[in-house]
Design an enzyme around this catalytic site. Structure first.
Site, PDB file in Angstrom:
ATOM      1  N   LYS A   1       0.840  -1.187   0.000  1.00  0.00           N
ATOM      2  CA  LYS A   1       0.000   0.000   0.000  1.00  0.00           C
ATOM      3  C   LYS A   1       0.882   1.247   0.000  1.00  0.00           C
ATOM      4  O   LYS A   1       1.818   1.357   0.777  1.00  0.00           O
ATOM      5  CB  LYS A   1      -0.910  -0.006   1.234  1.00  0.00           C
ATOM      6  CG  LYS A   1      -2.005   1.051   1.206  1.00  0.00           C
ATOM      7  CD  LYS A   1      -3.036   0.819   2.292  1.00  0.00           C
ATOM      8  CE  LYS A   1      -4.148   1.855   2.217  1.00  0.00           C
ATOM      9  NZ  LYS A   1      -5.225   1.609   3.193  1.00  0.00           N
TER      10      LYS A   1
ATOM     11  N   GLU B   1     -19.028  -5.158  10.766  1.00  0.00           N
ATOM     12  CA  GLU B   1     -19.940  -4.373  11.587  1.00  0.00           C
ATOM     13  C   GLU B   1     -20.950  -5.240  12.333  1.00  0.00           C
ATOM     14  O   GLU B   1     -21.289  -4.957  13.497  1.00  0.00           O
ATOM     15  CB  GLU B   1     -20.676  -3.349  10.716  1.00  0.00           C
ATOM     16  CG  GLU B   1     -19.798  -2.244  10.158  1.00  0.00           C
ATOM     17  CD  GLU B   1     -19.039  -2.638   8.897  1.00  0.00           C
ATOM     18  OE1 GLU B   1     -18.219  -1.834   8.428  1.00  0.00           O
ATOM     19  OE2 GLU B   1     -19.287  -3.759   8.392  1.00  0.00           O
TER      20      GLU B   1
ATOM     21  N   ARG C   1     -25.133  -1.893   7.836  1.00  0.00           N
ATOM     22  CA  ARG C   1     -24.809  -3.311   7.671  1.00  0.00           C
ATOM     23  C   ARG C   1     -25.082  -4.110   8.945  1.00  0.00           C
ATOM     24  O   ARG C   1     -25.006  -5.341   8.921  1.00  0.00           O
ATOM     25  CB  ARG C   1     -23.347  -3.436   7.250  1.00  0.00           C
ATOM     26  CG  ARG C   1     -23.058  -2.761   5.914  1.00  0.00           C
ATOM     27  CD  ARG C   1     -21.610  -2.316   5.781  1.00  0.00           C
ATOM     28  NE  ARG C   1     -20.660  -3.397   5.714  1.00  0.00           N
ATOM     29  CZ  ARG C   1     -20.181  -3.914   4.591  1.00  0.00           C
ATOM     30  NH1 ARG C   1     -20.584  -3.438   3.425  1.00  0.00           N
ATOM     31  NH2 ARG C   1     -19.300  -4.877   4.605  1.00  0.00           N
TER      32      ARG C   1
END
Length: 652
Positions: free
Chosen positions: A304, A392, A420
């Protein structure tokens, strides 16, 4: 001497300057016309363009830098857009946008009227599926692959690129479980960079590390691959050899890791791990996988922030760094002395302060410790703060389990991500009367991230749930008091929602005061017009009331504080004062929110007393359509909840 932060040496080759090849790429057909040997240079040029563009036009930097070679290889090998390419958490897809006909528009990324920061199905035929939340790509790709089969198209390829921690999401596992036993022509590309926004956590991350770090497995894999003719000098092995290679490396992986590979156990043919920044190897392997039917998973290792050393070293900070110096990577910050703290930081400091006095308090977040500032507690109280990954649903039920055993969990979730976990809030928290405190960060309009991230629906969708207290602070002092009150005995399940960005007062650290649950307050007295609001948007309501009063229209302003329980006594007192007009204001959808609750109460009053006088009431809030991306003030104007709109509504 080379500057450790500079990117220039990485972006230039001796005979080509950045942009020479990229300037000729106006479509994927132009890309596929290149010799494969040009793709490495094009990767450098793409990074140069992304870095220099985002330095001035902020966006999600580090994730897209890590997928440049992978993006080029996928479009080079597969026949997109007929072959369907689905990006998980779409902030990986900036290079994808640039090479699919949107290069000239790229500087408009995340600006009002410009390109979305995420793939959007209505923006380009190359955006096969809209994404903004995580862990959806495999489900979507499997659905598309099944549809292609039912429609008689057996040649179309379906590729899901999942990374940035998205494989930790429960939906990804559900899709893998379904896809692995199907015969769907689907390729899952696992972009493994060991991080989501913060560092990746959990057992899956450990499993992937074992795969990539096993010297026995990697040594044997390389030896067998070369023996079958799969080295760079002799191109690639034929399909029978590749199939044999896959079988023998399965045995090697099992022996080296001590257990079967997770993905193969689920029915996928696993390939990798391979270097996600070696574009020629990616093209070679993808070309082979294109010929293999059924569910497959390619494990690629990427970094990344690749190409900008500051982003490589600090991928959390450079996930979305704002403006920065393109040559050095240094962030450009507009520090204003004495400005208010961000709401998220008020939360982060306050939960630590409360936890020092209340040993039952714990903090939970689904993969957003830096975003919601729970990282402050994680650093100071590491055994009492939990990052559960992009999950979540699990976060809420985990919190419920803690509460069932006497702990006092603060579960911090972005408002749009809370959607969610709706069933868990109902089934696992509210139904069981468990004292879970759910803090909804990024409530209301969030700005440049757009409709996938606006916290538009929380007030309306949570209001019908029994056993749930819902409140929203006007400022950071109220946030602290709501957090303090929520953790006191016998408060039950509490939702506290607050916006992204700066709070109101520089002196944020006020003494704690217990609030009376379900009670609002009058902040400005008036006689002609009343404005009723909830949450931070009430600062706009107060300014409007003061402006109107200065113009000779006596205007009262009421801060409800609580949506549930609703302060009906305060509403009755407002009716009793005989205002000529009432305006309600909220930064959530109008349907089902504060305005609806007020009108429902007024209707009940009229039903019980037909002679009651109900003044004309205007409901201001978010409209019944998805709000685009752009600056928050502009979007507030579009939605009719800015200062001028409130004043105009009061003057009707």
């Amino acid at each position: 001497m080379e500057n450790n932060n500079t990117i220039i040496s990485q972006l230039q080759s001796p005979d080509k300057l950045p942009g020479v090849i990229l300037s000729g790429i106006n479509s994927v057909d132009d890309l596929r016309a290149l010799p494969v040997s040009d793709l490495e240079q094009l990767s450098f040029e793409l990074r140069h363009y992304i870095i220099h563009t985002l330095a001035l036009h902020p966006g999600h930097l580090a994730s897209s830098l890590g997928t440049v070679e992978l993006t080029l290889a996928l479009h080079y090998v597969f026949n997109t857009p007929d072959d369907k390419l689905i990006w998980d958490v779409g902030h990986q897809a900036y290079a994808h946008k640039i090479i699919t006909g949107r290069r000239d528009l790229f500087p408009t990324i995340r600006t009002y009227g410009g390109l979305s920061g995420f793939p959007r199905i209505d923006e380009s035929p190359f955006d096969a599926f809209g994404t903004g939340h995580s862990s959806t790509s495999i489900s979507a790709a499997l659905g598309m692959a099944t549809a292609s089969t039912l429609q008689g198209n057996t040649k179309r390829q379906h590729i899901a690129v999942i990374g940035d921690g998205s494989m930790t999401g429960g939906q990804a596992f559900e899709a893998l479980n379904n896809a692995g036993v199907s015969k769907a022509n689907i390729l899952v590309v696992l972009n493994d960079n060991g991080i989501s926004i913060d560092k990746a956590v959990g057992g899956l991350s450990r499993h992937l590390t074992r795969i990539t770090a096993s010297p026995q497995y990697n040594k044997l894999k390389e030896k067998v691959w070369r023996h079958l003719g799969g080295d760079k000098t002799d191109h690639k092995p034929h399909n029978k050899s590749l199939n044999f290679f896959q079988r023998i490396t399965f045995m090697a992986k099992t022996a080296a890791l001590g257990a079967p590979n997770l993905f193969e156990s689920l029915g996928f043919r696993y390939f990798g791990p391979i270097d996600g920044h070696n574009v020629e190897e990616l093209v070679e392997v993808l070309s082979q996988l294109k010929t293999i039917r059924g569910p497959k998973l390619l494990h690629v290792i990427t970094k990344k922030g690749k190409g900008l050393r500051t982003a490589e070293r600090h991928p959390v900070t450079y996930h979305a760094p704002g403006r920065f110096n393109a040559e050095t990577g240094a962030q450009i910050k507009n520090n204003v002395n004495g400005q208010p703290l961000k709401y998220q930081d008020v939360f982060g400091h306050t939960i630590v302060e409360l936890a020092r006095h209340n040993p039952r308090i714990v903090g939970i977040t689904p993969a957003m410790p830096t975003g919601c500032s729970l990282n402050i507690m994680m650093e100071q109280m590491p055994t009492r703060a939990f990052d559960v990954g992009i999950a979540e649903q699990h976060a809420v039920t985990f919190a419920a389990g803690l509460a069932a055993q006497g702990m006092q969990p603060f579960c911090n979730i972005y408002s749009s991500f809370m959607q969610r976990a709706y069933d868990q809030i109902i089934h696992d928290v509210a139904l069981q009367h468990l004292p879970v405190i759910i803090c909804l960060d990024r409530a209301g309009i969030v700005g440049d991230d757009g409709p996938t991230h606006h916290g538009a629906f929380d007030l309306a969708c949570l209001r019908p749930i029994p056993n749930l207290t819902i409140c929203a602070p006007l400022d950071e002092h109220e946030l602290r008091n709501m957090m303090y009150t929520a953790q006191l005995p016998d408060q039950g399940a509490v939702v506290i929602r607050y916006p992204r960005g700066l709070s109101v007062h520089p002196d944020w650290k006020s003494p704690f005061q217990q609030l009376q649950t379900g009670r609002g307050r009058c902040l400005l007295q008036g006689t002609q017009v009343a404005i009723i609001s909830i949450g931070h948007i009430g600062n706009t309501a107060l300014q409007a009331a003061e402006t109107l009063t200065s113009q000779g229209i006596s205007t009262a302003m009421y801060d409800m504080r609580y949506l549930k329980p609703l302060d009906t006594d305060l509403l009755d007192s407002i009716l009793a004062q005989g205002f000529r007009r009432i305006v309600t204001l909220e930064d959530g959808v109008k349907k089902g929110g504060l305005g609806t609750a007020v009108l429902e109460h007024f209707a009940a009053v009229k039903s019980a007393n037909p002679s009651a006088v109900i003044p004309p009431t205007t409901v201001l809030g978010l409209p019944d359509h998805f709000v685009t991306h752009g600056p928050v003030p502009q979007l507030h104007r579009d939605c009719g909840i800015d200062l001028d709109s409130v004043i105009a509504a009061c003057k009707q």
